[in-house]
Design a protein around this motif. Sequence first.
Motif, PDB file in Angstrom:
ATOM      1  N   TYR B 288      21.268  36.376 -65.974  1.00  0.00           N
ATOM      2  CA  TYR B 288      20.545  35.197 -66.477  1.00  0.00           C
ATOM      3  C   TYR B 288      20.782  34.009 -65.543  1.00  0.00           C
ATOM      4  CZ  TYR B 288      18.630  31.932 -69.924  1.00  0.00           C
ATOM      5  OH  TYR B 288      17.854  30.987 -70.563  1.00  0.00           O
ATOM      6  N   SER B 289      22.010  33.915 -65.065  1.00  0.00           N
ATOM      7  CA  SER B 289      22.349  32.856 -64.116  1.00  0.00           C
ATOM      8  C   SER B 289      21.499  32.999 -62.845  1.00  0.00           C
ATOM      9  CB  SER B 289      23.837  32.955 -63.780  1.00  0.00           C
ATOM     10  OG  SER B 289      24.169  32.082 -62.769  1.00  0.00           O
ATOM     11  N   SER B 290      21.297  34.240 -62.406  1.00  0.00           N
ATOM     12  CA  SER B 290      20.462  34.485 -61.222  1.00  0.00           C
ATOM     13  C   SER B 290      19.029  34.035 -61.476  1.00  0.00           C
ATOM     14  CB  SER B 290      20.466  35.977 -60.869  1.00  0.00           C
ATOM     15  OG  SER B 290      21.760  36.404 -60.622  1.00  0.00           O
ATOM     16  N   ALA B 291      18.550  34.299 -62.682  1.00  0.00           N
ATOM     17  CA  ALA B 291      17.180  33.892 -63.016  1.00  0.00           C
ATOM     18  C   ALA B 291      17.056  32.363 -62.977  1.00  0.00           C
ATOM     19  CB  ALA B 291      16.802  34.425 -64.396  1.00  0.00           C
ATOM     20  N   ILE B 292      18.093  31.667 -63.457  1.00  0.00           N
ATOM     21  CA  ILE B 292      18.069  30.195 -63.419  1.00  0.00           C
ATOM     22  C   ILE B 292      18.075  29.722 -61.963  1.00  0.00           C
ATOM     23  CG2 ILE B 292      19.298  28.082 -64.078  1.00  0.00           C
ATOM     24  CD1 ILE B 292      20.454  29.669 -66.461  1.00  0.00           C
ATOM     25  N   ALA B 293      18.850  30.425 -61.128  1.00  0.00           N
ATOM     26  CA  ALA B 293      18.892  30.055 -59.710  1.00  0.00           C
ATOM     27  C   ALA B 293      17.512  30.204 -59.069  1.00  0.00           C
ATOM     28  CB  ALA B 293      19.905  30.934 -58.978  1.00  0.00           C
ATOM     29  N   VAL B 294      16.806  31.265 -59.450  1.00  0.00           N
ATOM     30  CA  VAL B 294      15.448  31.466 -58.925  1.00  0.00           C
ATOM     31  C   VAL B 294      14.555  30.301 -59.366  1.00  0.00           C
ATOM     32  CG1 VAL B 294      13.393  32.943 -59.030  1.00  0.00           C
ATOM     33  CG2 VAL B 294      15.659  33.971 -58.820  1.00  0.00           C
ATOM     34  N   LEU B 295      14.689  29.930 -60.639  1.00  0.00           N
ATOM     35  CA  LEU B 295      13.887  28.811 -61.148  1.00  0.00           C
ATOM     36  C   LEU B 295      14.178  27.523 -60.366  1.00  0.00           C
ATOM     37  CD1 LEU B 295      11.936  27.806 -63.463  1.00  0.00           C
ATOM     38  CD2 LEU B 295      14.001  27.066 -64.636  1.00  0.00           C
ATOM     39  N   ILE B 296      15.463  27.297 -60.061  1.00  0.00           N
ATOM     40  CA  ILE B 296      15.839  26.088 -59.311  1.00  0.00           C
ATOM     41  C   ILE B 296      15.156  26.090 -57.938  1.00  0.00           C
ATOM     42  CG2 ILE B 296      17.766  24.883 -58.186  1.00  0.00           C
ATOM     43  CD1 ILE B 296      19.552  25.796 -60.489  1.00  0.00           C
TER      44      ILE B 296
END
Lengths: 427, 316
Positions: B288-296
Amino acid sequence: MKKLIALALAGAMVLSLAACSTGGNSAKPKNTTINVVTTYAGNDGNAQNYQDAVAAWEKESGNKVNDASATSDESFKARVLTDFEAGSEPDVLFFFNGVDANPIVSSGKVVSIDTIRKEYPDYASNMKDGMMGASPVDGVNYSVPVNGYWEGMFVNKKVCEAAGVEIPGADTTWEQFLDICQKIKDAGYAPIAASLATVPHYWFEFTIYNHLSTTTHNVLPTGVDSVQGKGWIAGLGDIKTLYEKGFFPDNTLTGTDDETVQMFIDGKAAFLIDGSWKVGGIESATDDIDNFTVTYVPGMGDRKSTDIIGGLSSGYYITKKAWDDPDKRAAAVSFVSYMTSDEMVSKFAQVSATALKKGVTVDESALSSLAKDGLKMIAGATGMTGAVQDQVPTEARVPVFDGMPKLVTGEVDITEAVQQVLDLLKK
Amino acid sequence: MGLLQQYYDIIAKALYYEKKGDIMNSVLYKKKFPLLVFLIPAFIFMIVFLYIPFFQNILNSFKNISGLGTAATGYNSPWYSNYVEMFNDANMRVALRNTFLMIIATVVFEVGVALILALLVDNIKRGAKFYRIVYFFPIVVSATALGLLFNLIFLYDKGMLNQLLEFFGKSSLTDWKSKALAITTMMIPVVWQYVGFYFVILITGLNNIPGELYEAAAIDGASRFQRVKFITLPLLFNVMCTCVVLAVTGALKVFDLPWVMFPKGMSDTWLTGTYMYYHAFNTNNVDYSSAIAVLIVVLGIILSKVVNTVFKEKDY
């Protein structure tokens, strides 16, 4: 001609170096350096004891310790697990023996006590096997514990005196405790020093415990309607009640644990639930240690006030990497044996629980009044159970720990939060 | 002092050579081999430590990873579930809202205050170097140390601000980290810290404006305000555009200072950066953290494009 001479000289040099090397190995066994990771670092009360013990062992054994100890927090746990995953685990590890260690036990990267005893029969023979903290993975002992813990309610006597209330004792009920808190609040003090924002888990444990018992507390709920599920919901409801009554400090949802503990030390709050490690912390933070005592957290229902929470949650592991290395095996066993000897455990444990067969040898005359009160509390305990949070992986604690501010303010429903924990546990 | 001067000189030279780029190209880049020798190691470094992890991170956002360093146990079902969860996550909405507030605060206050300070310092003859050091100083202090410093300033019991208010007669303590004040309390130190950074860029830009223009304007009878309005600001426009782009993309990555002051998004102070870190290091929800990083990253690209379009640099 010059080339021939140079070649002959080079050859002679290589041969002589090889001879030196071989001769060195066979003449004298080389001393070993072992990599050790523990949580005895930073503000841990035993950090200095650990440093002294390591220095003494190095001197005695002739071996060296490459120490990478760090303060125990979530980052530390992540680092340890990552090291094991990446194959760069230490030789000896002092780590938790609950679910936090499941990945390293499951991967077979630590050696069981039984395996070690096949070669070193006296290994951890001074410990009670049943109290060493068997792994939740397979019920086998892998770690040798040193100092355990108990949790109790520390009291600032002057605040109670100023508010005209009795210090809660073995017979104080939860209802009486609420009355005491109200009187303290009316006197202008914060009854309970706690940061619900950062350290809500002590109150989580005891309020849940109050709706369960010594035998049922340390069992994970199977559903929100199970005995434990109902206990969790009721316990969290009690914390919400305490918050609504204004028994926590005004900044309990924004202040850190350090801030609320300081309030307690400064005489602005009366009660603080914390662990046995806090004895040393309070001793070093005040000039008037006699102003503080520790007592039982008032109980209700099946839980007597004298039923406490405690146990042995960490221990020394020897990794398979060290065990398989002929040079390091003996050094690792020697190090753990030294650090878990009766003398050393007594020094580290002081007033906390241990698994020693003979118990700790503590010079009571050297203890503070608070430490003595801790020993009295343990002696008077009618039951003890481990903290249930130790069975809950970090990611599953989020809804009730990190989410505590929203639970007590009513932004999130308590039953839903408990259900979320159960869903995360199933994952 | 010497270091600071060198820093100004480097920025001034960079701005100068940017204009002279064509001449440099024709002379310096005739021989390609030495260029490759120097470029390839850096290129390999970037591939190994930036681009491969970047694409791996995108892949990780579709997998199930329950701890840092732990191998994935397979793909999520459905594989895009983290992105769906992001849309339903109330904390994520809070993080996005706060990040956009941070962007606005950064552009308005960091660049705005830096511009005012740069103009003021540029107009004084004595003590300009002193003020340059004073305003630049917060940049060299680590964000963690600043976070601890501001924690003491905003501390509830015995904090500097509350003691001052008490001194002036306030009877109750103010909880500066309560929900009502938390965002402001978090943004003040962040803005304060980076004012010096934009100040240095702007003052270097000001130094590049030829003095003759001001002299001519003064002879023509232009007041100081008119000189700023009709000479300084138009000629500084491109530098300000650069500052705005840096401010917007920088605000998306703000992490350290807010995390020290408001751990675990205390009082709904989540930012995209802190929320990403929280899931990677505190909840072990690495995918999930990786997905947030992608969003950033996606937000960064979109916002940079928007800002570049809105604040298009002008040729003079």
